[in-house]
Structure formats: C-alpha cells, structure tokens
Design an enzyme around this catalytic site. Structure first.
Site, short mmCIF file in Angstrom:
data_model
loop_
_atom_site.label_atom_id
_atom_site.label_comp_id
_atom_site.label_asym_id
_atom_site.label_seq_id
_atom_site.Cartn_x
_atom_site.Cartn_y
_atom_site.Cartn_z
N ASP A 396 48.18 42.44 28.62
CA ASP A 396 48.14 43.20 29.87
C ASP A 396 46.66 43.36 30.26
OD1 ASP A 396 48.89 45.09 31.93
OD2 ASP A 396 48.19 46.66 30.57
N ASP A 398 45.02 46.13 32.95
CA ASP A 398 44.55 47.51 33.11
C ASP A 398 45.04 48.40 31.97
OD1 ASP A 398 42.89 47.72 35.43
OD2 ASP A 398 44.63 47.15 36.61
#
Length: 594
Positions: A396, A398
C-alpha cells in the site's frame, strides 16, 4: 474478531474428535449387536487411540510436501468414509478396521489443522489461534460425546457413527469455502525436520506433555470414584461436576491461548504450576463436596490452559521442525491419556484411591520440572527472528510507505470550500478512494468537475509528505518482485511518491485501473496478475482495516502496519523498520524481528 477460516478448522476438529470416545457410551449395544463381549468391544476405544497416536506424526510426515488444504480435505473424506463403514459394519472386524481408519485420520487432521493455523497466523496471535482448534477437541469431549451417547440410546449405535461422518463432510465444505491456500510445504527436507525434533527443547517439551497429561489422567480417569467415595458427591451432582470439568476444558483452551499470546513463558509456568499444585492437593481437598468441586474447577482450567501454551512453545522451539513437532505433541497428549489411565489402574489395584492421587501428584511434580526447563528454551527462541517466503510483495502507499496525512486533510478541506461542500461532511471518509468521496458528496452532473478539482489540489499541495521508516529499504530490497497498490489516482500517486522521495515502482495499481477499490479484492488481484504470480503466494502490506480486508479477500498473507490490537492481520509490526526483505532466487524473504 477471529478470521472465519479458524472457525472452519475448529469445526473439523470438533467433528473428528467426536470419534475418540463415542464408543464408550455405546459399548453394551455394540457388544450385543455384533455378538462380542464388552471387553472385546472396549478395544474399539484402545485401538482407535493407538491409530490416532501413530497417525498424527507418521501421516503428517508422509504428507508434509502436499498442499495443506488437500491434506485437510483428504483426511476428512477418508474419516467420513471410515464412519460410514462403521455405521454399516456387518461384523466386529469391519467395525474395528473402520475405527483404526478414523483414528489415523483424526490424528492427521488435527496435526495438519494446528500446523496450518500456526503457519497462517502471526507469532503474536499464534497461541490463541491454535487454542481455538484444540478447543474443538475439548468441546467434542464435553458436548459431542454425551449427545452421541443419547442419540445411540434412542436410535441405535449406528446412528451416531453416520452423523459424525456427516459432520466431517460439512466441515470439509466449510474449509473448502474459507480456508486460504497455503501451497505445498516449501520448508526444509523431512530429514532436517526430523533432526530438529532431536533438539533439547523439543525432547524436553514432548516429555513434559506425556508426563503432564499422564499425571492429570492418572487422577481424572478415576475422578468419579474419588468424588463418590472420598468427597461425598453422588448421583446427579457427579454429572454436574463432570459437566463443569468439560466446560473448564473449553474455557481453559481459550484462556491459555490468550495468555500465551501476551506472555508465553509466564502462562506456561502458571498453568503447569497450578495443575501440579492441584494434583498435590487431591488427597487433602477431596474430603468434602465443596472443596472437591472447587479443586476440579481450578485443576481443569489450568490443565487445559496448558495445552495451547505448550503447543505454541513447541512450534517455536522446534524451528524448522515446527509442524512436525506439533504433530508429535498431538500424539504425546494421547500417549499421556493412555499411560495415565493404565498406570492409574495399577495404582488403584495396589494402593486404592490414595495411591492414584499420590502417583498423579508425583508425575505432576516431575512434569513441572521439565516445563521449567522448557520455559528457559522458549525464552531463548523468542529472541530469534522469524522468516517467511513469498512470490512477491504488494505495498500500500499512504500510511505504509509514505505519510501524507496533513497534505490529504488540507487538500480535502480546500476542495470542500472550492466546490461548496460543508467540510463536516468529510468526517468518516479517511482511507476511501477519492472518486467514492466525490460521488457521495456531489450530484452526478458535478462528478467529473469535482474529481478533477481534487486531483489538481492533491498534486500541487504536497507540503509535509514524507517517507515512513523502513519504506525506502523495503522497496529497494524487494526489487522487481513488488508492486504498489493504492486507492489514489495515478497522478496523485506519482506526485506524492516524488514529494516523499520514494523510488518509483514499475508495477503500479491505482484507482484508475480498477472499477471497485479497497476493501474489494480487485486491486490486489490485479497487482499479482501484473507480476505474474499467484496472489495466495503474495504478501499484502497495509495500514488500514479496509486495505487489509482487500488483501485478505484476494487470498494474500497480510502484514499490518500499526497497532496489533487495531489491525486484523497475519503479521503486525509498528512500521517497516521492524522487518527486512531480501530477494532470494524467485522469492522474497521477509524476516520479522532482530
């Protein structure tokens, strides 16, 4: 909340464990129907236990290279066939053969299920996960056996046999639907695992299990005469005490697992110490009903709490032979039951009930000494790093690789002001894809305008976007065997990555590439597809519940970044500086710990 696959493995454990003592309440019916003595019929229990004790380690070793799910499927299918044969058996030899078959498959299933749970669970939650599967065994003993006996009394002894086989098939369907693939066991060769079993911690642990469980069942086997002859407990109250003991077995597994997750060494010492102390107090406290009932409650809670704790300790102490050690542990408990009952019978014949209590106490003290030695080995093993291998890593962005929290908040506040939306309506939107937020807050005819406006703000206001600890090293170390999977658009992703100084990634999956983003599986499925790997052999690295749900739905193993109490992931660490990656051939090795 436990993942649903754990409950599927629990269901299978419950089904196969109903077989062990189901014959006990049906002996008179079986003996009469098949024209054998009750003593001969009793061998259906003994030989089933022997097949179980042999089947767990031997069959588990024989099938160690097969996909874990296939082993679970096969053991349940053969178990069900064995019970169907038992229910239709025309004579005693056929019934005896079916009992040998079901005992061996029970051992194989339990060893595989416990090992699978250990493989699929992060170390911090391993004990409680294994405990839930073992709770299937104690629940079957506490509830399944009495119900089977009652059913046999009303419908004949064949009915429970067929029902147990049906329960195994139902559990198989549940497992097929929800248990993730673990692939073939790609660990070290069998010879190396067997050698690991010769290590002192494993030898000490297995010896402690045999003695510890032997001590408990030396006394527990003759609990009813103890209650009736020494404690003044009779009639219905005896049944109540046995039910309490069964309930304590179920609760003990759960309590022990949770305790071991928090402090395995302390839980191991406490459970063994309280059990040994309880056995020492059997004679002085079995002279009245109240103290006897309290003693049984404390003793059974502690003894069954020991089960998941010592299994998790053995899995860890055995290192490369962890799964094989667990299979031997399953057998060791069974050996303890048989030995305890046998030696208890000898003590009863020679010295009466006091002799039984004294023998149980003596074995308990010796077992406690071995547990203390095991605790020292576990303490050393806990400091050793844990290594996993994957085909690829899907990161991922953020909250995992970069921190853009302040910039994102500013961008959405400014966007709300520009398009005339009350900023308070942004509450609860954190982590959602931008297009979903815009669609929820603006009418359809303004969607394109609103999304374009947010993209402009989000790619220009980037003050405060920074790389998180360990992220640069993690992305560099994983080389071409990685992808970034994010809910941001491609323009926003590129802008934030550049602002943080994070190296670019060749394989990138953004909100522009999928119609439905996280928590749906599509982003991670696409990431694995672009890398040309099986998603179930990938690691998904996420910091949010929705992101972890997306990775789990795609079949990935999950690594959560953040608070272990908040995230439901297979492995949880505070940030990527607590792990290290290394590309080894066509695999990525993840090491957790120092």
């Amino acid at each position: 909340m436990k993942k649903i696959w754990i409950w599927a493995l629990f269901a299978g454990a419950f089904a196969v464990s109903c077989t062990e003592f189901v014959v006990v309440g049906l002996l008179p019916q079986i003996a009469t129907d098949l024209e054998v003595s009750e003593a001969v019929a009793g061998q259906l229990v003994t030989l089933n236990a022997v097949a179980f004790a042999v089947g767990a380690p031997v069959l588990a070793a024989a099938f160690h290279r097969m996909d874990r799910r296939k082993v679970l499927f096969g053991s349940l299918v053969v178990f069900a066939l064995g019970h169907a044969t038992a229910g239709l058996a025309p004579n005693y030899p056929v019934l005896l053969g079916s009992r040998l078959l079901s005992g061996g498959m029970m051992g194989l299933y339990l060893a595989t299920a416990i090992g699978t749970a250990a493989r699929l669970t992060e170390p911090a939650k391993r004990a409680s996960t294994m405990a839930l599967i073992v709770a299937g065994v104690s629940t079957a003993t506490a509830l399944g056996v009495p119900v089977s006996t009652l059913m046999g009394q009303h419908l004949g002894w064949r009915a429970p046999m067929l029902v147990i086989g049906g329960m195994a098939l139902a559990a198989l369907a549940f497992i097929a639907a929800v248990v993730p693939k673990t692939g073939a066991d790609d660990g070290p060769p069998l010879g190396e695992r067997v050698r690991a079993l010769g290590a002192k911690p494993v030898v000490v642990g297995l010896s402690a299990i045999v003695l510890f469980w032997g001590a408990s069942f030396t006394v527990y086997t003759y609990l009813v005469p103890l209650l009736e002859q020494r404690s003044g407990v009779h009639g219905t109250l005896v049944i109540v005490v046995l039910f309490i003991a069964g309930l304590c077995a179920v609760l003990g597994n759960i309590i022990g697992g949770k305790g071991a997750d928090k402090n395995s060494r302390l839980t191991l010492l406490l459970t063994a110490g309280i059990t040994a102390g309880s056995l020492l107090l059997v004679l002085p406290l079995s002279t009245g009903p109240v103290q006897a009932i309290v003693l049984v409650t404390v003793w059974q809670l502690a003894a069954w709490s020991f089960v998941p704790t010592v299994q998790a300790a053995l899995f860890q102490a055995a290192g490369k032979g962890g799964e094989l050690a667990v299979s031997f542990a399953v057998s060791a408990f069974n050996v303890g039951i048989v030995a305890g009952a046998g030696f208890g019978g000898i003590a009863l014949a020679r010295a009466g009930l006091p002799g039984v209590a004294i023998l149980g106490a003596a074995l308990g003290v010796v077992a406690l000494i071995l547990v203390i030695l095991l605790v020292r080995f576990v303490g050393k093993a806990e400091s050793e790093p844990v290594r996993h291998e994957f085909d690829a890593v899907l990161f991922d962005l953020d909250g995992t690789l970069i921190d853009s929290t302040a910039a994102v908040r500013r961008a959405w506040r400014r966007w709300a002001e520009d398009v005339g939306v009350d900023p308070e309506r942004l509450a609860g939107t954190a982590g959602k894809p931008a297009k979903d937020i815009v669609a929820a807050l603006l009418p359809p005819d303004r969607f394109d305008e609103g999304l374009a406006r947010y993209a402009h703000i989000a790619t220009h206001d980037l003050e405060g976007v920074v790389i998180l600890p360990g992220a640069r090293e993690a992305t560099q170390a994983t080389g071409e065997r990685k992808a970034i999977v994010t809910s941001c658009t491609r323009d926003v992703t590129d802008a934030r990555t550049a602002a943080a100084g994070l190296p670019s990634t060749d394989v990138l999956v953004t909100a522009d590439d999928v119609e439905r983003g996280k928590p749906e599986p599509a982003p991670y499925l696409l990431g694995a597809e672009l890398l040309g790997v099986d998603p179930q052999r990938c690691l998904a690295v996420e910091d949010t519940a929705s992101g972890l749900a997306s990775g789990t739905a795609a079949g990935c193993v999950t690594l959560g970044i953040g608070d272990a109490d908040r995230l439901d992931a297979d492995i949880v660490v505070p940030d990527l500086s607590h792990v290290s990656f290394e590309v080894v051939g066509d695999k990525v090795a993840l090491t957790v710990g120092s």
